[in-house]
Write an enzyme that holds these catalytic residues in place. Structure first.
Site, PDB file in Angstrom:
ATOM      1  N   ILE A  65       0.825  -1.224   0.000  1.00  0.00           N
ATOM      2  CA  ILE A  65       0.000   0.000   0.000  1.00  0.00           C
ATOM      3  C   ILE A  65       0.849   1.260   0.000  1.00  0.00           C
ATOM      4  CG2 ILE A  65      -2.111  -0.921   1.025  1.00  0.00           C
ATOM      5  CD1 ILE A  65      -1.059   0.108   3.751  1.00  0.00           C
ATOM      6  N   GLY A  66       2.124   1.126   0.172  1.00  0.00           N
ATOM      7  CA  GLY A  66       2.929   2.344   0.193  1.00  0.00           C
ATOM      8  C   GLY A  66       4.398   1.997   0.295  1.00  0.00           C
ATOM      9  N   GLY A  88      11.507   0.283   3.490  1.00  0.00           N
ATOM     10  CA  GLY A  88      10.978  -0.843   2.722  1.00  0.00           C
ATOM     11  C   GLY A  88       9.501  -0.622   2.449  1.00  0.00           C
ATOM     12  N   GLU A  89       8.885  -1.689   1.939  1.00  0.00           N
ATOM     13  CA  GLU A  89       7.480  -1.539   1.563  1.00  0.00           C
ATOM     14  C   GLU A  89       6.547  -1.487   2.778  1.00  0.00           C
ATOM     15  OE1 GLU A  89       7.406  -4.980  -0.794  1.00  0.00           O
ATOM     16  OE2 GLU A  89       7.620  -3.894  -2.684  1.00  0.00           O
ATOM     17  N   LYS A 124       4.920  -2.701   8.091  1.00  0.00           N
ATOM     18  CA  LYS A 124       6.081  -2.040   7.505  1.00  0.00           C
ATOM     19  C   LYS A 124       7.217  -3.032   7.526  1.00  0.00           C
ATOM     20  CE  LYS A 124       5.309   2.734   8.714  1.00  0.00           C
ATOM     21  NZ  LYS A 124       5.879   3.933   9.315  1.00  0.00           N
ATOM     22  N   ASP A 170       7.614  16.593  13.264  1.00  0.00           N
ATOM     23  CA  ASP A 170       7.284  16.473  11.838  1.00  0.00           C
ATOM     24  C   ASP A 170       5.765  16.311  11.672  1.00  0.00           C
ATOM     25  OD1 ASP A 170       7.665  16.408   9.140  1.00  0.00           O
ATOM     26  OD2 ASP A 170       8.483  14.377   9.072  1.00  0.00           O
TER      27      ASP A 170
HETATM   28  P1  AMP Z   1       5.305   5.740   6.301  1.00  0.00           P
HETATM   29  O1  AMP Z   1       6.589   5.065   6.057  1.00  0.00           O
HETATM   30  O2  AMP Z   1       4.835   5.589   7.714  1.00  0.00           O
HETATM   31  O3  AMP Z   1       5.304   7.175   5.877  1.00  0.00           O
HETATM   32  O4  AMP Z   1       4.201   4.979   5.393  1.00  0.00           O
HETATM   33  C1  AMP Z   1       4.180   5.101   3.986  1.00  0.00           C
HETATM   34  C2  AMP Z   1       2.753   5.066   3.480  1.00  0.00           C
HETATM   35  O5  AMP Z   1       2.142   3.818   3.819  1.00  0.00           O
HETATM   36  C3  AMP Z   1       1.851   6.126   4.143  1.00  0.00           C
HETATM   37  O6  AMP Z   1       1.917   7.347   3.481  1.00  0.00           O
HETATM   38  C4  AMP Z   1       0.484   5.482   4.018  1.00  0.00           C
HETATM   39  O7  AMP Z   1      -0.057   5.723   2.761  1.00  0.00           O
HETATM   40  C5  AMP Z   1       0.789   3.999   4.160  1.00  0.00           C
HETATM   41  N1  AMP Z   1       0.598   3.571   5.552  1.00  0.00           N
HETATM   42  C6  AMP Z   1       1.496   3.593   6.559  1.00  0.00           C
HETATM   43  N2  AMP Z   1       0.961   3.119   7.695  1.00  0.00           N
HETATM   44  C7  AMP Z   1      -0.318   2.798   7.411  1.00  0.00           C
HETATM   45  C8  AMP Z   1      -1.413   2.283   8.188  1.00  0.00           C
HETATM   46  N3  AMP Z   1      -1.277   2.008   9.481  1.00  0.00           N
HETATM   47  N4  AMP Z   1      -2.582   2.078   7.575  1.00  0.00           N
HETATM   48  C9  AMP Z   1      -2.729   2.378   6.263  1.00  0.00           C
HETATM   49  N5  AMP Z   1      -1.747   2.877   5.489  1.00  0.00           N
HETATM   50  C10 AMP Z   1      -0.556   3.096   6.049  1.00  0.00           C
END
Ligand code: AMP
Length: 830
Positions: A474-475, A480-481, A500, A593
């Site tokens: 999803i992101g 990492g992913e 994560k 942040d």
């Molecule tokens: P981050 O590394 O925390 O910035 O996460 C990267 C992307 O993953 C975020 O911008 C969200 O789109 C998605 N993401 C992270 N954590 C979650 C979560 N708990 N639920 C849904 N999407 C998430």
């Protein structure tokens, strides 16, 4: 009737309406009266099931001066103060009536009259209040009536506020050809729901079509208030903006919106008793309410309740050893299922056997001598073993191992000692209540741990990789992913989660930084902070598992749904973020942040603060830029003092919060648009601020400006922001005043001058000039309507007037002081 509101978002609400009258469902006489008698007439029709339909018609299109009334019987409003009337009718097009054009009408009128009882029936027509003139609508379905095609129209009108117990409706025809096929009268209510473990009752919507009713929730059984649970019932019958929550009491666990648990163990029997041990057995509780996973046995020496021992066992027998001879001990047992712990059993008291006095029993002497000798030898062996460099279970050094010998586990020390007796049992000692003192809600910087792995395991649960199912990516995160998936822990229901992952080939520092986020997140427990489920560190890939937020990050979500939310929904999001930030600042954690991209939003539009990290937070934020002093800072979101000399505090988080407010109210617009970072720094330093987003309530923009005060001590604190937003939510009409379009400068920054000075023609003008215009009304209402009167204002007066923010008090008092000085110099005509 339940209606699911169609929505492109993943948000949906249950709308609930209650019929007060539905003419289609009344089998017998409706009891309606027509006046004059040859006007409206009831025609006997049946529906497709041959059930009678009450249809009234009138068609005096050829005759002049028609005034035909149809009065309903009395309708109780059942306590509702706004009711809705849905009419289904057909109306002949005058053009289709040869010769009738001169007198034919294509509308009729609907009226109501309120009365506490049925006596109101005889009132005169002119005492009825008109609701509306009803005309045929464009949105109709076609109804085939023999050789003619008639249109069945549906029209809905609402009436309120109603002040009596009921009312009559009346339909007035003035010369149209109408058939009134059905009349449905109903009110709307927000149906009883359980949210965040609080039960909200059926709530009839308010009298005003824009009114939100604040409703308090009651914690479900076995739960207690964490933050007072509240929700808002909209005029449409939707529950909006949940606030606060209840938590299951200790020993209970949340399951399907309840806290259920096994019934207490009732029969406990003593088994073998020696001078140092007591064996017990018991039976499974009468109502286990699930599969018993384990028992917890709490015991303590009688009258020494503050120092107790807990043993966990999967069996229904236990031996408590290491007890004092000839002493009474109190035992309590409780069972745990997947739903959590049940209540403790009543207290059972048993006594260890007494020691026989040495003088009275010489035969004991050889035994004691042998025991002492064996003890000394054992002690020597243990010390020798320790000196040889072995480690205890937890890898601790030998200083702590020696401590363990000096204070064996049953000396009732304060703290945690995990002495495994039997693989099925676990024993812990407590002093004054807990292993880890509750209520110590201070954030601990994982850097303070020599071994970062220890910090992770202190604050995060280790999850077995086999409990996680990864579903899709999803992101992308820095390490990492980010995937979505499901987590199924034993005895718990399956949860949707975000996962994560740490990409392969990481360095030790990357691993540490990656898990650092979990060490921080794991310390927080708040509905507006992303919740950590646990970590996977014992297998690869290393993972951080958190609750899943269906709508992803807030900035992207708002951009995708531009203009689609009500102001109250946006304020609800802001309230959530402020509440999460209040919690973090109370814990002593500075986020550094805070930005909409670092807020996640779920399907209920609940916003949660995320992205916690050590130094790396700013390293991996694409918005962060290097400053002249080194280090990366997300310039557009950061307070000037944090940019200039790295003074990051909760007050600098408040500045960022103001920027988040601006992002939310402008549906994800980029702060300062395409200005360069350097220009942003310069403009802010010179006192310029972002202008109000379009259609932004003045009270919210004022709050943003407050957050962007140069003097960080003048900025509101997060708790003040939360209460301010609560006030606005409770009183939505306060959000109706928008920032004046002409004062909104869309592409320029707004000059935010500090304390104003000069000659002011009115109190309002003066307060506006010093950006305190919000207090104008209060000043005027309390008699400070001229500058002369204002000159007498003291700090006490300000507090009395409700100017509670210290920053505002200072601003007003400084400005007055300045004006007085100028007055002395003959400059300002006060
Ligand atoms: P981050 O590394 O925390 O910035 O996460 C990267 C992307 O993953 C975020 O911008 C969200 O789109 C998605 N993401 C992270 N954590 C979650 C979560 N708990 N639920 C849904 N999407 C998430």
């Amino acid at each position: 009737m339940f209606v699911i509101r169609p929505s492109s978002l993943t948000v949906f609400f249950l709308l609930f309406s209650v019929n007060l009258l539905d003419s289609r469902t009344v089998m017998g006489d409706l009891g309606w009266i027509a006046y004059p008698k040859n006007g409206w007439e009831e025609i006997g029709e049946v529906d497709e099931n041959y059930a009678p339909i009450h249809t009234y018609q009138v068609c005096k299109v050829m005759e002049q001066n028609q005034n035909n009334w149809l009065l309903t019987s009395w309708i109780s409003n059942e306590g509702a103060s706004r009711i809705f009337i849905e009419l289904k009718f057909t109306l002949r097009d005058c053009n289709s009536l040869p010769g009738g054009l001169g007198t034919c009408k294509e509308t009729f009128n609907m009226y109501y009259f309120e009365s506490d009882d049925e006596d109101g029936r005889n009132i005169k027509e002119n005492q009825y209040i008109k609701i509306d003139t009803i005309a045929a609508d464009e949105s109709f379905t076609e109804l085939d009536l023999g050789d003619r095609v008639m249109k069945l129209n549906t029209e809905v009108r609402d009436v309120g506020p109603l002040t009596k117990k009921g009312f009559y409706l009346a339909f007035q025809d003035v010369g149209a050809c109408i058939a009134l096929v059905s009349v449905r009268v109903y009110y709307k209510k927000c149906p009883s729901v359980i949210r965040n473990l609080a039960r909200f009752p059926d709530t009839i919507t308010g009298a005003d079509s824009s009114q939100l009713l604040e409703v308090s929730g009651v914690c479900v059984n076995h739960s207690v208030t964490d933050e007072a649970p509240k929700m808002h019932c909209s005029a449409e019958g939707e529950w909006l903006v949940p606030i606060g929550k209840c938590l299951c009491k200790a020993g209970y666990e949340e399951k399907n919106n309840t806290c259920q648990a096994p019934s207490p163990v009732s029969s406990v029997k003593k088994g073998k008793i020696t001078k140092n041990s007591i064996s017990l057995s018991w039976q499974e509780p009468d109502r286990p309410n699930g599969i018993i996973l384990e028992y917890e046995i709490k015991y303590f020496e009688k009258d020494q309740e503050m120092s107790y021992t807990i043993i966990k066992s999967k069996e229904t027998t236990i031996t408590a050893d290491g007890l004092k001879p000839g002493s009474a001990y109190v035992f309590q047992i409780r069972a745990r299922t997947a739903a959590g712990y049940g209540g403790f059993s009543r207290r059972f008291e048993f006594e260890t056997s007494p020691v026989l006095a040495a003088s009275s029993d010489q035969s004991q002497i050889p035994i004691i001598v042998v025991s002492v000798t064996v003890g000394v030898i054992l002690l020597a062996v243990v010390i020798g073993f320790l000196l040889s460099g072995s480690c205890c279970d937890h890898g601790c050094g030998w200083a702590s191992s020696l401590r363990a010998v000096a204070y064996p586990s049953l000396t009732w020390r304060c703290g945690y000692s995990k002495a495994k007796q039997d693989p099925e049992e676990e024993k812990m000692h407590f002093h004054n209540g807990h292993i880890k003192l509750p209520g110590v809600r201070t954030y601990i910087d994982p850097h303070t741990y020599e071994d970062p792995n220890q910090a992770v395991h202190e604050f995060a649960k280790e999850i077995e990789a086999s409990c996680i199912t990864i579903e899709r990516v999803i992101g992308a995160g820095e390490f990492g992913e980010v995937c979505s998936g499901r987590l199924k822990l034993q005895g718990k229901r399956e949860l949707p989660v975000a996962i994560k992952t740490l990409k392969v080939g990481y360095t030790e520092k990357q691993r540490r930084d990656f898990l650092g986020e979990a060490s921080i997140m794991g310390q927080f427990d708040h509905p507006n902070i992303i919740h950590l489920e646990g970590v996977v560190t014992k297998s690869k890939p290393v993972m951080i598992v958190t609750e899943y937020m269906e709508n992803g990050s807030l900035d992207t979500f708002l951009k995708k749904n531009d203009g689609q939310f009500t102001v109250i929904q946006l304020v609800g999001m802001l309230r959530g973020i402020a509440s999460g930030m209040k919690y973090l600042s109370d814990m002593g954690y500075v986020h550094r942040d805070l930005a909409a991209r670092n807020i996640l939003i779920n399907s209920n539009l609940v916003c949660k603060v995320s992205d916690f990290g050590l130094s790396r937070v700013l390293e991996d934020d694409p918005e962060a830029a290097y400053t002249t002093r080194g280090g990366k800072i997300p310039i557009r979101w950061t307070a000037p003092e944090a940019i200039a000399f790295r003074k990051f505090t909760s007050a600098s988080d408040v500045w960022s919060y103001g920027i988040v407010m601006w992002e939310v109210m402008s549906y994800g617009e980029r702060p300062y648009w395409e200005m360069t970072n350097q220009d942003v720094i310069k403009a802010v330093e010179e006192g310029y601020r972002l202008p109000s987003p379009m259609d932004c309530p003045a009270a919210l923009y004022q709050l943003m400006l407050d957050c962007w005060q140069k003097d960080r001590n003048s900025r509101p604190k997060f708790d003040e922001i939360v209460s301010m937003l609560d006030k606005l939510i409770r009183n939505p009409s306060s959000l109706k005043t928008l920032v004046n379009a002409s004062s909104r400068v869309s592409n320029l920054l707004v000059e935010h001058s500090p304390v104003g000075s000069g000659a002011y023609r009115s109190v309002g003008e003066w307060l506006e000039a010093i950006k305190m215009g919000r207090y104008t009304e209060i000043f005027m209402e309390n008699g400070y309507s001229s500058m002369d009167a204002v000159a007498q204002v003291t700090l006490e007066d300000l507090r009395r007037l409700g100017v509670t923010l210290v920053g505002h008090q200072k601003k007003i008092m400084n400005s007055l002081q300045e004006m007085k000085v100028q007055l002395v110099n003959g400059m300002v005509p006060l």
